[in-house]
Design a protein around this motif. Structure first.
Motif, PDB file in Angstrom:
ATOM      1  N   VAL A 519      66.245  46.443  52.627  1.00  0.00           N
ATOM      2  CA  VAL A 519      67.341  45.648  53.174  1.00  0.00           C
ATOM      3  C   VAL A 519      68.640  46.378  52.868  1.00  0.00           C
ATOM      4  CG1 VAL A 519      68.549  43.442  53.090  1.00  0.00           C
ATOM      5  CG2 VAL A 519      66.054  43.513  52.849  1.00  0.00           C
ATOM      6  N   THR A 520      69.424  46.659  53.895  1.00  0.00           N
ATOM      7  CA  THR A 520      70.677  47.401  53.725  1.00  0.00           C
ATOM      8  C   THR A 520      71.839  46.560  54.240  1.00  0.00           C
ATOM      9  OG1 THR A 520      69.520  49.506  54.010  1.00  0.00           O
ATOM     10  CG2 THR A 520      71.915  49.529  54.243  1.00  0.00           C
ATOM     11  N   ILE A 521      72.885  46.442  53.416  1.00  0.00           N
ATOM     12  CA  ILE A 521      74.063  45.656  53.779  1.00  0.00           C
ATOM     13  C   ILE A 521      75.307  46.533  53.660  1.00  0.00           C
ATOM     14  CG2 ILE A 521      75.407  43.566  53.322  1.00  0.00           C
ATOM     15  CD1 ILE A 521      72.964  42.436  51.895  1.00  0.00           C
ATOM     16  N   PRO A 522      75.820  47.074  54.768  1.00  0.00           N
ATOM     17  CA  PRO A 522      77.089  47.803  54.738  1.00  0.00           C
ATOM     18  C   PRO A 522      78.256  46.881  55.120  1.00  0.00           C
ATOM     19  CG  PRO A 522      75.949  48.253  56.792  1.00  0.00           C
ATOM     20  CD  PRO A 522      75.108  47.257  56.037  1.00  0.00           C
ATOM     21  N   MET A 523      79.390  47.090  54.498  1.00  0.00           N
ATOM     22  CA  MET A 523      80.587  46.314  54.800  1.00  0.00           C
ATOM     23  C   MET A 523      81.782  47.260  54.841  1.00  0.00           C
ATOM     24  SD  MET A 523      82.335  43.187  52.625  1.00  0.00           S
ATOM     25  CE  MET A 523      82.851  44.277  51.302  1.00  0.00           C
ATOM     26  N   MET A 524      82.610  47.141  55.879  1.00  0.00           N
ATOM     27  CA  MET A 524      83.813  47.972  56.011  1.00  0.00           C
ATOM     28  C   MET A 524      84.986  47.097  56.405  1.00  0.00           C
ATOM     29  SD  MET A 524      82.173  51.299  57.934  1.00  0.00           S
ATOM     30  CE  MET A 524      81.050  50.295  58.894  1.00  0.00           C
ATOM     31  N   ARG A 525      86.144  47.364  55.782  1.00  0.00           N
ATOM     32  CA  ARG A 525      87.349  46.589  56.076  1.00  0.00           C
ATOM     33  C   ARG A 525      88.554  47.525  56.138  1.00  0.00           C
ATOM     34  NH1 ARG A 525      87.283  41.848  51.575  1.00  0.00           N
ATOM     35  NH2 ARG A 525      87.348  43.630  50.162  1.00  0.00           N
ATOM     36  N   ALA A 526      89.518  47.170  56.962  1.00  0.00           N
ATOM     37  CA  ALA A 526      90.754  47.951  57.060  1.00  0.00           C
ATOM     38  C   ALA A 526      91.867  47.039  57.551  1.00  0.00           C
ATOM     39  CB  ALA A 526      90.584  49.137  58.001  1.00  0.00           C
ATOM     40  N   GLY A 527      93.074  47.229  57.012  1.00  0.00           N
ATOM     41  CA  GLY A 527      94.173  46.380  57.443  1.00  0.00           C
ATOM     42  C   GLY A 527      95.492  46.764  56.820  1.00  0.00           C
ATOM     43  N   LEU A 528      96.497  45.921  57.055  1.00  0.00           N
ATOM     44  CA  LEU A 528      97.857  46.117  56.580  1.00  0.00           C
ATOM     45  C   LEU A 528      98.271  44.945  55.706  1.00  0.00           C
ATOM     46  CD1 LEU A 528      99.488  47.231  59.960  1.00  0.00           C
ATOM     47  CD2 LEU A 528      98.722  48.724  58.093  1.00  0.00           C
ATOM     48  N   PHE A 529      99.231  45.198  54.801  1.00  0.00           N
ATOM     49  CA  PHE A 529      99.756  44.116  53.989  1.00  0.00           C
ATOM     50  C   PHE A 529     101.265  44.250  53.855  1.00  0.00           C
ATOM     51  CE2 PHE A 529      98.517  47.525  51.091  1.00  0.00           C
ATOM     52  CZ  PHE A 529      99.630  47.681  50.272  1.00  0.00           C
ATOM     53  N   TYR A 530     101.913  43.092  53.632  1.00  0.00           N
ATOM     54  CA  TYR A 530     103.367  43.048  53.466  1.00  0.00           C
ATOM     55  C   TYR A 530     103.690  41.981  52.427  1.00  0.00           C
ATOM     56  CZ  TYR A 530     108.309  42.270  54.356  1.00  0.00           C
ATOM     57  OH  TYR A 530     109.670  42.132  54.210  1.00  0.00           O
ATOM     58  N   LYS A 531     104.652  42.271  51.568  1.00  0.00           N
ATOM     59  CA  LYS A 531     105.003  41.326  50.507  1.00  0.00           C
ATOM     60  C   LYS A 531     106.496  41.391  50.219  1.00  0.00           C
ATOM     61  CE  LYS A 531     104.027  40.321  45.601  1.00  0.00           C
ATOM     62  NZ  LYS A 531     103.692  38.898  45.748  1.00  0.00           N
ATOM     63  N   ASN A 532     107.122  40.206  50.124  1.00  0.00           N
ATOM     64  CA  ASN A 532     108.487  40.124  49.619  1.00  0.00           C
ATOM     65  C   ASN A 532     108.595  38.879  48.750  1.00  0.00           C
ATOM     66  OD1 ASN A 532     108.802  37.903  51.330  1.00  0.00           O
ATOM     67  ND2 ASN A 532     109.792  39.105  52.950  1.00  0.00           N
ATOM     68  N   ASP A 533     109.804  38.387  48.516  1.00  0.00           N
ATOM     69  CA  ASP A 533     109.986  37.289  47.578  1.00  0.00           C
ATOM     70  C   ASP A 533     109.355  35.982  48.039  1.00  0.00           C
ATOM     71  OD1 ASP A 533     111.345  38.949  45.899  1.00  0.00           O
ATOM     72  OD2 ASP A 533     113.337  38.368  46.621  1.00  0.00           O
ATOM     73  N   TRP A 534     109.193  35.802  49.367  1.00  0.00           N
ATOM     74  CA  TRP A 534     108.709  34.499  49.837  1.00  0.00           C
ATOM     75  C   TRP A 534     107.406  34.552  50.639  1.00  0.00           C
ATOM     76  CZ3 TRP A 534     108.280  33.376  55.077  1.00  0.00           C
ATOM     77  CH2 TRP A 534     108.882  34.302  55.950  1.00  0.00           C
ATOM     78  N   ILE A 535     106.910  35.761  50.954  1.00  0.00           N
ATOM     79  CA  ILE A 535     105.669  35.842  51.706  1.00  0.00           C
ATOM     80  C   ILE A 535     104.831  37.025  51.233  1.00  0.00           C
ATOM     81  CG2 ILE A 535     106.623  37.262  53.582  1.00  0.00           C
ATOM     82  CD1 ILE A 535     104.800  35.645  55.500  1.00  0.00           C
ATOM     83  N   ASP A 536     103.533  36.823  51.185  1.00  0.00           N
ATOM     84  CA  ASP A 536     102.571  37.864  50.846  1.00  0.00           C
ATOM     85  C   ASP A 536     101.444  37.740  51.871  1.00  0.00           C
ATOM     86  OD1 ASP A 536     100.768  39.612  49.781  1.00  0.00           O
ATOM     87  OD2 ASP A 536     100.884  38.845  47.738  1.00  0.00           O
ATOM     88  N   VAL A 537     101.353  38.687  52.810  1.00  0.00           N
ATOM     89  CA  VAL A 537     100.435  38.551  53.931  1.00  0.00           C
ATOM     90  C   VAL A 537      99.571  39.794  54.074  1.00  0.00           C
ATOM     91  CG1 VAL A 537     102.164  39.386  55.581  1.00  0.00           C
ATOM     92  CG2 VAL A 537     100.235  38.010  56.399  1.00  0.00           C
ATOM     93  N   THR A 538      98.305  39.596  54.413  1.00  0.00           N
ATOM     94  CA  THR A 538      97.357  40.669  54.666  1.00  0.00           C
ATOM     95  C   THR A 538      96.627  40.379  55.967  1.00  0.00           C
ATOM     96  OG1 THR A 538      96.985  41.036  52.306  1.00  0.00           O
ATOM     97  CG2 THR A 538      95.335  41.914  53.812  1.00  0.00           C
ATOM     98  N   SER A 539      96.457  41.385  56.797  1.00  0.00           N
ATOM     99  CA  SER A 539      95.708  41.231  58.046  1.00  0.00           C
ATOM    100  C   SER A 539      94.676  42.350  58.114  1.00  0.00           C
ATOM    101  CB  SER A 539      96.647  41.290  59.255  1.00  0.00           C
ATOM    102  OG  SER A 539      95.958  40.927  60.433  1.00  0.00           O
ATOM    103  N   MET A 540      93.408  41.976  58.342  1.00  0.00           N
ATOM    104  CA  MET A 540      92.333  42.958  58.244  1.00  0.00           C
ATOM    105  C   MET A 540      91.276  42.765  59.325  1.00  0.00           C
ATOM    106  SD  MET A 540      91.509  43.176  54.190  1.00  0.00           S
ATOM    107  CE  MET A 540      90.655  44.714  54.458  1.00  0.00           C
ATOM    108  N   PHE A 541      90.669  43.886  59.708  1.00  0.00           N
ATOM    109  CA  PHE A 541      89.468  43.878  60.531  1.00  0.00           C
ATOM    110  C   PHE A 541      88.273  44.159  59.614  1.00  0.00           C
ATOM    111  CE2 PHE A 541      92.729  44.757  63.687  1.00  0.00           C
ATOM    112  CZ  PHE A 541      92.336  43.925  64.729  1.00  0.00           C
ATOM    113  N   THR A 542      87.141  43.509  59.907  1.00  0.00           N
ATOM    114  CA  THR A 542      85.969  43.624  59.044  1.00  0.00           C
ATOM    115  C   THR A 542      84.708  43.810  59.872  1.00  0.00           C
ATOM    116  OG1 THR A 542      86.963  42.189  57.381  1.00  0.00           O
ATOM    117  CG2 THR A 542      84.596  42.473  57.271  1.00  0.00           C
ATOM    118  N   TYR A 543      83.804  44.630  59.355  1.00  0.00           N
ATOM    119  CA  TYR A 543      82.460  44.766  59.914  1.00  0.00           C
ATOM    120  C   TYR A 543      81.467  44.642  58.762  1.00  0.00           C
ATOM    121  CZ  TYR A 543      78.142  46.914  61.553  1.00  0.00           C
ATOM    122  OH  TYR A 543      76.819  47.152  61.855  1.00  0.00           O
ATOM    123  N   ILE A 544      80.437  43.825  58.946  1.00  0.00           N
ATOM    124  CA  ILE A 544      79.383  43.707  57.946  1.00  0.00           C
ATOM    125  C   ILE A 544      78.068  43.449  58.665  1.00  0.00           C
ATOM    126  CG2 ILE A 544      79.738  41.215  57.584  1.00  0.00           C
ATOM    127  CD1 ILE A 544      79.065  41.738  54.599  1.00  0.00           C
TER     128      ILE A 544
END
Length: 742
Positions: A519-544
């Protein structure tokens, strides 16, 4: 140990859902921050943490205590019978799928809990929780010093939960007691702790969580004969049953209440020590035995209208007419032992943080199950109807199981968290595991009247055969995080984990030599992130994805109660996009937002079955969406800290349309799962709370529809307006809590 493809609980999601923010973090401290978010808010079961799915079938238990599995495998010894998030715990967090793959060999979000080990000054906490259904939950911990350098801790957990309906089979839907006691010896550079745990549990609610309903055909359901979903019981009034013991073929009578007992003992030794050169040594080991690990499963098939001439009889001999469902019951009996040890060495070397670890995990299982079928009226506390003077039939026809043996995992792993430059962080890890499985199992297809020692249709004796496997499993992970600017960056990671079929997967007919595959389970993710005093956000694409997933499935002939059990081996793959944000719009306010689009689909899913009348039917779910997993998920968690004493919070979770059978024929519309509460810190010693579960009072069915496995898209229309059965969400519940610290 009846296998289920997926567990539909509140946080069904994919690889980057609940903690997508984690990928932007570069230190262990930040990874843990917020990772325990609402982990105990479970809209399906109040006794255990929500299971955060990653777009794949569950890979078994994902809860750890003091660096070791809380229970080695929950396929027989259920997690909630041995572990609760109670006052004995000092910390409850989450490991990410990448971390879990290296440390445990399993890609999953993993609850990681640690025990309270006492303190020098005597103190403690007493928690009390109740609800409007009559729950009484008492939970306490005390700790202090015995003498210089000696500490003690002791905890008691008592749960008296009647559930949301009157459980006639037992006094409580869940009656669980857990006791902890421990002593610690302090050294100049470390600590040695001895802990003992005893648990006993009966949880009738595990198998009574089903309801009948009318499937309208547009994804909605309607109540049947005034049956209130969630507040009425679909279990029989009497727990008296008759079954054939799969171990010897003898007919036995019993009460279901006496077949759900769980008892376990556990002794743990925890050692942490600062070695010369600032190496941190952690050694955790435990022995656990559960001489009783028993539970019951209920299932269903089709519901039809019977007339007085059809031969169904009530207890008083009166002919029965009305709705009837073919019901199924599995009785599971297990004895479990395990001896688990994990050792880790950890050190910071310049801009590297390296860890070396080893697992030596031994698990012994002695397990069997028996099954039977019966006809029940469709109402609150259904009658068990007799046909031809008999109430039960089809003994051991549907997937009775047996396995006895052990498995052992000996693994070594290493991780390195490397701050390569001011902007670039690299995390890598690897795991190599030697896996041994040695078990007795029965690979003969089941039939009515099946038992060990009996004679198969070809004249051969039904007896266990021995299976032994020695294999190497591995896991690896790599993550790159690059800060393009001080508050903006990119991240990508890849993880792979492998395993071979486990002992629990041999409890049925088991995979043949040709079916025994890695049984083989590969997982890959990639994305961008942004953070300042009032927001911390991450957006990612995923394959599993997951290859060679093993599942034992009961396939029901549509419109009947006839079913056959088949072993299925197939693949699953999921692609998706997730955005996770933490927003602080003004002082005291916090909003967590999580949005996921995903498409988990079956691959190589093709099976056929021949029924008693010679009818052959097949199921081909290739490229179809995995049942029970929504393609759209939304999580919204606003909270407001009015002052240092008062906090208000809400939790909204939206689950989009989910398919309720294998071939995208039947489905449930999207629904909201909601929680809300107020926490009031009266003073330093007293805290009060009020929580509302399901305050929108959504009562729709969830999960799969019993008996619908072979229904295809082409046939779906004819099932509109059909009576069916399935599972449901916890109903509207008002809870109150008090916590006293001293």
């Amino acid at each position: 140990m009846k296998k289920t493809t997926l567990l539909f609980i509140v946080a069904t999601a994919m690889a980057s859902t609940a903690i997508a923010q984690e990928v932007t973090d570069t230190t262990a401290t930040r990874k843990a921050k917020g990772s325990e978010r609402n982990v105990m808010l479970n809209a399906s079961d109040a006794t255990k943490p929500r299971e955060i799915q990653i777009g794949l079938p569950s890979e078994d238990v994902n809860v750890y205590e003091n660096g070791l599995p809380a229970v080695y495998s929950s396929s027989v010894h259920k997690l909630s019978a041995h572990w609760r998030s109670d006052a004995s715990l000092g910390e409850v967090g989450l490991m990410t799928p990448s971390e879990s793959a290296i440390k445990t060999g399993n890609i999953a979000y993993t609850v990681n809990s640690k025990s309270k080990l006492g303190q020098e000054k005597f103190g403690g906490v007493v928690n009390y929780r109740t609800n409007h259904f009559g729950l009484h939950n008492i939970d306490m911990n005390v700790g202090g010093s015995i003498s210089p350098n000696w500490l003690f801790t002791a905890s008691v957990y008592q749960n008296f939960d009647p559930g949301s309906f009157d459980c006639k089979i037992d006094e409580y839907s869940d009656r669980t007691a857990i006791y902890h006691a421990g002593v610690s010896r302090l050294f100049k550079r470390g600590k040695l702790t001895l802990l003992y745990k005893y648990a006993e549990s009966r949880n009738a609610g595990n198998f009574l969580n089903a309801v009948p309903f009318r499937y309208v055909g547009d994804g909605s359901v309607e109540e049947v004969n005034g049956f209130k979903i969630g507040t009425m019981s679909y279990g029989p009034r009497s727990g008296e049953i008759e079954y054939m013991d799969v171990m010897d073929g003898k007919m036995k009578s019993a009460n279901l209440r006496d077949l759900i007992d769980n008892r376990s003992h556990e002794v743990s030794l925890l050692f942490d020590y600062k070695l010369p050169g600032n190496w941190q040594l952690n050694l955790n080991t435990k022995f656990m035995t559960a001489p009783e690990a028993n539970y019951v499963d209920f299932g269903g098939s089709s519901i039809w209208n019977a007339t007085a001439s059809d031969g169904y009889m009530l207890d008083d001999g009166t002919p029965y007419s009305g709705l009837v469902e073919g019901r199924r019951t599995w009785l599971h009996f297990g004895k479990v032992k395990n001896f688990l040890t994990t050792i880790e060495l950890d050190k910071r070397l310049a801009n590297h943080h390296v860890s070396f670890g080893m697992n030596e995990w031994y698990y012994n299982l002695d397990y069997h199950s028996s099954s039977m079928q019966w006809y029940g009226s469709v109402k609150e506390y259904p009658e068990i109807l007799s046909v031809g003077g008999k109430k039960f039939y089809g003994f051991n026809e549907l997937s009775p199981e047996y396995t006895k043996g052990s498995e052992n995992k000996l693994a070594a792993y290493i991780t390195d968290d490397w701050q390569a430059t001011e902007k670039l962080n690299v995390f890598v890890g690897g795991r190599l595991e030697y896996y041994n499985m040695s078990a007795d199992q029965i690979n003969i297809p089941r039939y009515a009247g099946f038992y060990i020692g009996g004679t198969n249709s070809d004249g051969t004796l039904i007896e266990p055969r021995h299976v032994s496997k020695n294999k190497l499993n591995y896991a690896a992970t790599a993550r790159l995080t690059y800060n393009i600017r001080n508050n903006f960056g990119a991240t990508a990671d890849a993880t792979v984990a492998t395993r071979f079929p486990r002992i629990s997967e041999y409890a049925g007919t088991g995979p043949t030599e040709e079916q025994y595959k890695r049984v083989t389970i590969p997982m890959m993710r990639a994305g961008l992130f942004y953070k300042n005093d009032w927001i911390d956000v991450t957006s990612m694409f995923t394959y599993i994805s997951k290859s060679n997933n093993i599942d034992q499935q009961n396939l029901t002939k549509p419109g009947t109660s006839e079913a056959k059990t088949v072993l299925l081996i197939y693949d699953i793959q999921t692609m998706g996009w997730t955005t996770n944000a933490e927003i602080k719009p003004f002082k005291g306010a916090n909003i967590h937002l999580l949005y996921t689009l995903q498409k988990p689909v079956y691959k190589n899913y093709d099976a056929s079955v021949t029924f008693a009348d010679g009818t052959q039917m097949g199921v081909n779910a290739n490229d179809m969406v995995v049942k029970e997993i929504p393609q759209t998920l939304l999580e919204l968690d606003p909270s407001y800290q009015l002052n240092d004493k008062l906090r208000f919070w809400l939790s909204f979770r939206y689950f989009g349309k989910t398919y309720a059978n294998l071939q995208e024929a039947l489905y449930f519309n999207g629904h909201w799962e909601t929680f809300g509460g107020i926490n009031w810190k009266v003073n330093k010693n007293l805290e009060l709370g009020c929580t509302v579960v399901n305050f929108l009072n959504q009562t729709g069915a969830t999960g799969t529809i019993n008996g619908s496995e072979l229904i295809s898209k082409e046939d779906a229309g004819q099932f509109a307006g059909t009576y069916m059965s399935g599972h449901y969400l916890r109903p509207f519940t008002l809870e109150f809590s008090a916590s006293i610290r001293f």
